[in-house]
Design a protein around this motif. Sequence first.
Motif, PDB file in Angstrom:
ATOM      1  N   ALA A  76       0.362  -1.214   0.438  1.00  0.00           N
ATOM      2  CA  ALA A  76       0.101   0.358  -0.217  1.00  0.00           C
ATOM      3  C   ALA A  76       0.940   1.737  -0.054  1.00  0.00           C
ATOM      4  O   ALA A  76       0.168   2.105  -0.947  1.00  0.00           O
ATOM      5  CB  ALA A  76      -0.731  -0.280   1.215  1.00  0.00           C
ATOM      6  N   LEU A  77       2.202   1.533   0.471  1.00  0.00           N
ATOM      7  CA  LEU A  77       2.923   2.108   0.764  1.00  0.00           C
ATOM      8  C   LEU A  77       3.861   2.907  -0.340  1.00  0.00           C
ATOM      9  O   LEU A  77       3.859   3.919  -0.989  1.00  0.00           O
ATOM     10  CB  LEU A  77       4.257   2.264   1.354  1.00  0.00           C
ATOM     11  CG  LEU A  77       5.227   3.610   1.704  1.00  0.00           C
ATOM     12  CD1 LEU A  77       4.525   4.441   2.256  1.00  0.00           C
ATOM     13  CD2 LEU A  77       6.404   2.709   3.226  1.00  0.00           C
ATOM     14  N   ALA A  78       4.092   1.397  -1.093  1.00  0.00           N
ATOM     15  CA  ALA A  78       4.444   1.535  -2.704  1.00  0.00           C
ATOM     16  C   ALA A  78       3.230   2.668  -3.533  1.00  0.00           C
ATOM     17  O   ALA A  78       3.759   3.428  -4.517  1.00  0.00           O
ATOM     18  CB  ALA A  78       5.086   0.011  -3.353  1.00  0.00           C
ATOM     19  N   GLU A  79       2.504   1.882  -4.269  1.00  0.00           N
ATOM     20  CA  GLU A  79       1.393   1.917  -4.151  1.00  0.00           C
ATOM     21  C   GLU A  79       0.581   4.006  -4.108  1.00  0.00           C
ATOM     22  O   GLU A  79       0.845   4.514  -4.978  1.00  0.00           O
ATOM     23  CB  GLU A  79      -0.153   1.858  -4.533  1.00  0.00           C
ATOM     24  CG  GLU A  79      -0.089   0.072  -4.788  1.00  0.00           C
ATOM     25  CD  GLU A  79      -1.433  -1.024  -4.440  1.00  0.00           C
ATOM     26  OE1 GLU A  79      -2.564  -0.470  -4.485  1.00  0.00           O
ATOM     27  OE2 GLU A  79      -0.835  -1.672  -4.501  1.00  0.00           O
ATOM     28  N   ARG A  80       0.934   3.863  -2.495  1.00  0.00           N
ATOM     29  CA  ARG A  80       0.716   5.657  -2.611  1.00  0.00           C
ATOM     30  C   ARG A  80       1.440   6.269  -3.358  1.00  0.00           C
ATOM     31  O   ARG A  80       1.404   7.704  -3.158  1.00  0.00           O
ATOM     32  CB  ARG A  80       0.326   5.384  -0.893  1.00  0.00           C
ATOM     33  CG  ARG A  80       0.000   7.528  -0.498  1.00  0.00           C
ATOM     34  CD  ARG A  80      -0.387   7.470   0.861  1.00  0.00           C
ATOM     35  NE  ARG A  80       0.126   6.499   1.801  1.00  0.00           N
ATOM     36  CZ  ARG A  80       0.406   7.370   2.956  1.00  0.00           C
ATOM     37  NH1 ARG A  80      -0.133   9.066   3.365  1.00  0.00           N
ATOM     38  NH2 ARG A  80       0.743   6.582   4.291  1.00  0.00           N
ATOM     39  N   VAL A  81       2.976   5.868  -3.193  1.00  0.00           N
ATOM     40  CA  VAL A  81       3.925   6.834  -3.409  1.00  0.00           C
ATOM     41  C   VAL A  81       4.425   6.340  -5.078  1.00  0.00           C
ATOM     42  O   VAL A  81       5.579   6.965  -5.549  1.00  0.00           O
ATOM     43  CB  VAL A  81       5.419   6.926  -2.721  1.00  0.00           C
ATOM     44  CG1 VAL A  81       5.086   7.290  -1.666  1.00  0.00           C
ATOM     45  CG2 VAL A  81       5.517   5.850  -2.255  1.00  0.00           C
ATOM     46  N   GLY A  82       4.029   5.934  -5.831  1.00  0.00           N
ATOM     47  CA  GLY A  82       4.459   4.997  -6.753  1.00  0.00           C
ATOM     48  C   GLY A  82       5.463   4.793  -7.233  1.00  0.00           C
ATOM     49  O   GLY A  82       5.819   5.026  -8.861  1.00  0.00           O
ATOM     50  N   VAL A  83       5.546   3.737  -6.175  1.00  0.00           N
ATOM     51  CA  VAL A  83       7.264   3.152  -6.537  1.00  0.00           C
ATOM     52  C   VAL A  83       6.419   1.437  -6.674  1.00  0.00           C
ATOM     53  O   VAL A  83       5.444   0.845  -5.945  1.00  0.00           O
ATOM     54  CB  VAL A  83       8.027   2.979  -5.997  1.00  0.00           C
ATOM     55  CG1 VAL A  83       8.353   4.891  -6.257  1.00  0.00           C
ATOM     56  CG2 VAL A  83       7.595   3.295  -4.031  1.00  0.00           C
ATOM     57  N   SER A  84       7.631   1.126  -7.135  1.00  0.00           N
ATOM     58  CA  SER A  84       7.342  -1.079  -6.924  1.00  0.00           C
ATOM     59  C   SER A  84       7.186  -1.123  -5.129  1.00  0.00           C
ATOM     60  O   SER A  84       7.563  -0.428  -4.503  1.00  0.00           O
ATOM     61  CB  SER A  84       8.637  -2.267  -7.606  1.00  0.00           C
ATOM     62  OG  SER A  84       9.758  -1.681  -7.211  1.00  0.00           O
ATOM     63  N   ALA A  85       6.809  -2.553  -4.738  1.00  0.00           N
ATOM     64  CA  ALA A  85       6.965  -3.043  -3.352  1.00  0.00           C
ATOM     65  C   ALA A  85       8.594  -3.022  -3.434  1.00  0.00           C
ATOM     66  O   ALA A  85       8.442  -2.844  -2.030  1.00  0.00           O
ATOM     67  CB  ALA A  85       5.860  -3.727  -3.175  1.00  0.00           C
TER      68      ALA A  85
END
Length: 160
Positions: A24-33
């Motif tokens: 979810a953090l990765a999605e929020r900032v627009g990067v891969s997990a």
Amino acid sequence: MELDSTDWALLAALQTDASESNQALAERVGVSAPTALRRVRRLREAGLIRAQVALLDEDRVAALQGQGLTALAEVSLDRQGDEHLQAFERRAVQDGAVQQCYRVTPGPDFVLVLRVADMPHYQAVAERLFTQDANVRNVRVFFATRCAKFGTQVPLRAGG
């Protein structure tokens, strides 16, 4: 260490909610997990992320426990040499009732934020920190009746 916009975005997101999953953090900032995981690990190892904790609602916890008292104390010392300031600071930060300890200027030497169960517990803290210390010249204490705002976020410039 140089930070890019992704690092700054991760720091800002973690200050808002550090409990969400890495995905979810990765999605929020627009990067891969994997990128988010690697970057957060690097930020932690660099000391920019000190800890990830749960912030409790002091008033709700106090209601369940029966009481709770927040006090803000201004402390002035007689002798302000560095060794005297350090000695008081060491004692203050080791006391469990002291939630925050600031050296300040001008005015008092320290401002402490104290959290105790009730007035008898405050009196015990005052005895330990203020009365027993011959170098404490003056203490002014304010008891909080309501907290209109409590923040933990460090201001970050947009994009770093």
